[in-house]
Design a protein around this motif. Structure first.
Motif, PDB file in Angstrom:
ATOM      1  N   UNK A  66     -30.475  12.207 -16.546  1.00 23.48           N
ATOM      2  CA  UNK A  66     -29.602  13.240 -15.964  1.00 23.48           C
ATOM      3  C   UNK A  66     -28.129  12.926 -16.194  1.00 23.48           C
ATOM      4  N   UNK A  67     -27.377  13.948 -16.594  1.00 22.08           N
ATOM      5  CA  UNK A  67     -25.934  13.788 -16.760  1.00 22.08           C
ATOM      6  C   UNK A  67     -25.521  13.002 -17.983  1.00 22.08           C
ATOM      7  N   UNK A  68     -26.422  12.768 -18.923  1.00 14.34           N
ATOM      8  CA  UNK A  68     -26.114  11.921 -20.080  1.00 14.34           C
ATOM      9  C   UNK A  68     -24.965  12.484 -20.912  1.00 14.34           C
ATOM     10  N   UNK A  69     -25.035  13.754 -21.260  1.00 12.07           N
ATOM     11  CA  UNK A  69     -23.980  14.343 -22.085  1.00 12.07           C
ATOM     12  C   UNK A  69     -22.647  14.393 -21.337  1.00 12.07           C
ATOM     13  N   UNK A  70     -22.702  14.702 -20.043  1.00 13.04           N
ATOM     14  CA  UNK A  70     -21.472  14.724 -19.240  1.00 13.04           C
ATOM     15  C   UNK A  70     -20.842  13.341 -19.182  1.00 13.04           C
ATOM     16  N   UNK A  71     -21.676  12.313 -19.034  1.00 11.69           N
ATOM     17  CA  UNK A  71     -21.152  10.946 -18.981  1.00 11.69           C
ATOM     18  C   UNK A  71     -20.494  10.572 -20.297  1.00 11.69           C
ATOM     19  N   UNK A  72     -21.054  11.035 -21.406  1.00 11.24           N
ATOM     20  CA  UNK A  72     -20.455  10.730 -22.708  1.00 11.24           C
ATOM     21  C   UNK A  72     -19.118  11.445 -22.897  1.00 11.24           C
ATOM     22  N   UNK A  73     -18.944  12.589 -22.260  1.00 14.22           N
ATOM     23  CA  UNK A  73     -17.631  13.228 -22.263  1.00 14.22           C
ATOM     24  C   UNK A  73     -16.633  12.425 -21.428  1.00 14.22           C
ATOM     25  N   UNK A  74     -17.120  11.848 -20.346  1.00  9.93           N
ATOM     26  CA  UNK A  74     -16.235  11.229 -19.358  1.00  9.93           C
ATOM     27  C   UNK A  74     -15.768   9.827 -19.732  1.00  9.93           C
ATOM     28  N   UNK A  75     -16.359   9.225 -20.770  1.00 11.53           N
ATOM     29  CA  UNK A  75     -15.961   7.875 -21.181  1.00 11.53           C
ATOM     30  C   UNK A  75     -16.158   7.722 -22.672  1.00 11.53           C
ATOM     31  N   UNK A  76     -15.405   6.803 -23.266  1.00 12.22           N
ATOM     32  CA  UNK A  76     -15.640   6.517 -24.679  1.00 12.22           C
ATOM     33  C   UNK A  76     -16.524   5.282 -24.855  1.00 12.22           C
ATOM     34  N   UNK A  77     -16.951   4.686 -23.746  1.00 10.57           N
ATOM     35  CA  UNK A  77     -17.920   3.605 -23.827  1.00 10.57           C
ATOM     36  C   UNK A  77     -19.277   4.180 -24.236  1.00 10.57           C
ATOM     37  N   UNK A  78     -20.116   3.413 -24.937  1.00  9.71           N
ATOM     38  CA  UNK A  78     -21.460   3.901 -25.229  1.00  9.71           C
ATOM     39  C   UNK A  78     -22.214   4.200 -23.932  1.00  9.71           C
ATOM     40  N   UNK A  79     -22.914   5.326 -23.890  1.00  8.90           N
ATOM     41  CA  UNK A  79     -23.710   5.702 -22.721  1.00  8.90           C
ATOM     42  C   UNK A  79     -25.157   5.871 -23.177  1.00  8.90           C
ATOM     43  N   UNK A  80     -26.058   5.138 -22.550  1.00  8.53           N
ATOM     44  CA  UNK A  80     -27.462   5.192 -22.934  1.00  8.53           C
ATOM     45  C   UNK A  80     -28.317   5.664 -21.775  1.00  8.53           C
ATOM     46  N   UNK A  81     -29.250   6.559 -22.078  1.00  4.67           N
ATOM     47  CA  UNK A  81     -30.257   6.983 -21.119  1.00  4.67           C
ATOM     48  C   UNK A  81     -31.540   6.216 -21.369  1.00  4.67           C
TER      49      UNK A  81
END
Length: 243
Positions: free
Chosen positions: A80-95
């Motif tokens: 949940x919220x994976x794409x939103x989290x990737x907008x919110x940071x430039x750190x790698x975000x993994x689900x």
């Protein structure tokens, strides 16, 4: 490296258990900072729950900005919220689901998912299609074990999950099992030993992939749809979360 681990539900007990599983596989130099939303459901077992969980993930990524995490892990199989989290940071975000699917596809020509509530199987099906794994995922099997029951997973629940996995391997002709809930992370080693096939826990997979991405010096692209959110007014309880 500094890894922000977000449990999208509001269960402190589950957050602690997932954090333990993440730290068990993390490299010596990886600091795992575990957190959970300040609102939302105690467990995520449907589309309605997932809406609030996604907002909670966005909240936690926004609030963690001063910590400057090197990577972010969303510890729920619905991602949940994976794409939103990737907008919110430039750190790698993994689900956990996306990470588990990638790892399973490297170890077997086909894999099966064993998850909690049957009603959530469709959410996993949507993710399989979104991530392009429909040719590798051969089946998704619900056990109808409530998510929070996994906090005290004893022999009975372990046997139930094992039985479902054996059925999946036989029916789907698959070569690996993906555990479809972050709360199952602590069962991975035992199940792999008993089943004799690769058993992939998305939490562990995401931790190691995050370490690899950070080690390679890679960040989330800010070109295109993952660009930083546009500045605008956010009202009500979401006021502090806007840009």
């Amino acid at each position: 490296m500094k890894l922000l681990l977000i449990n999208p539900n509001s269960s402190a007990g589950m957050t602690a258990g997932i954090a333990d599983a993440a730290r068990a596989v993390a490299a010596a130099g990886t600091e795992v900072i575990a957190t959970q939303p300040g609102f939302g459901p105690a467990s995520i077992e449907g589309h309605y729950d997932e809406v609030f969980a996604a907002a909670g993930v966005a909240e936690q990524v926004r609030q963690a900005a001063p910590l400057a995490p090197d990577a972010v892990l969303i510890a729920c199989f619905g991602d949940p919220g994976l794409d939103a989290a990737r907008e919110a940071t430039d750190a790698p975000v993994l689900g956990t689901a996306e990470a588990a699917f990638h790892v399973a596809s490297m170890l077997a020509t086909g894999f099966s998912v064993v998850t909690t509530m049957t009603r959530t199987c469709v959410i996993a099906e949507h993710l399989v299609l979104k991530y392009g794994f429909e040719r590798r995922c051969r089946g998704i099997h619900g056990t109808d074990i409530p998510v929070l029951a996994l906090e005290e997973a004893g022999d009975t629940l372990l046997a139930q999950i094992e039985a479902s996995a054996r059925t999946a391997l036989a029916q789907d002709h698959s070569g690996a099992i993906v555990l479809g809930c972050a709360g199952m992370a602590g069962l991975c080693g035992t199940l792999q030993q008993r089943l004799g096939v690769p058993v992939i826990d998305g939490v562990a997979a995401a931790v190691k992939l995050a370490e690899a991405l950070v080690g390679l010096g890679l960040r989330t692209s800010k070109h295109g749809d993952y660009a930083t959110p546009l500045p605008k007014l956010y009202r009500g309880w979401a006021g502090p979360l806007g840009w």
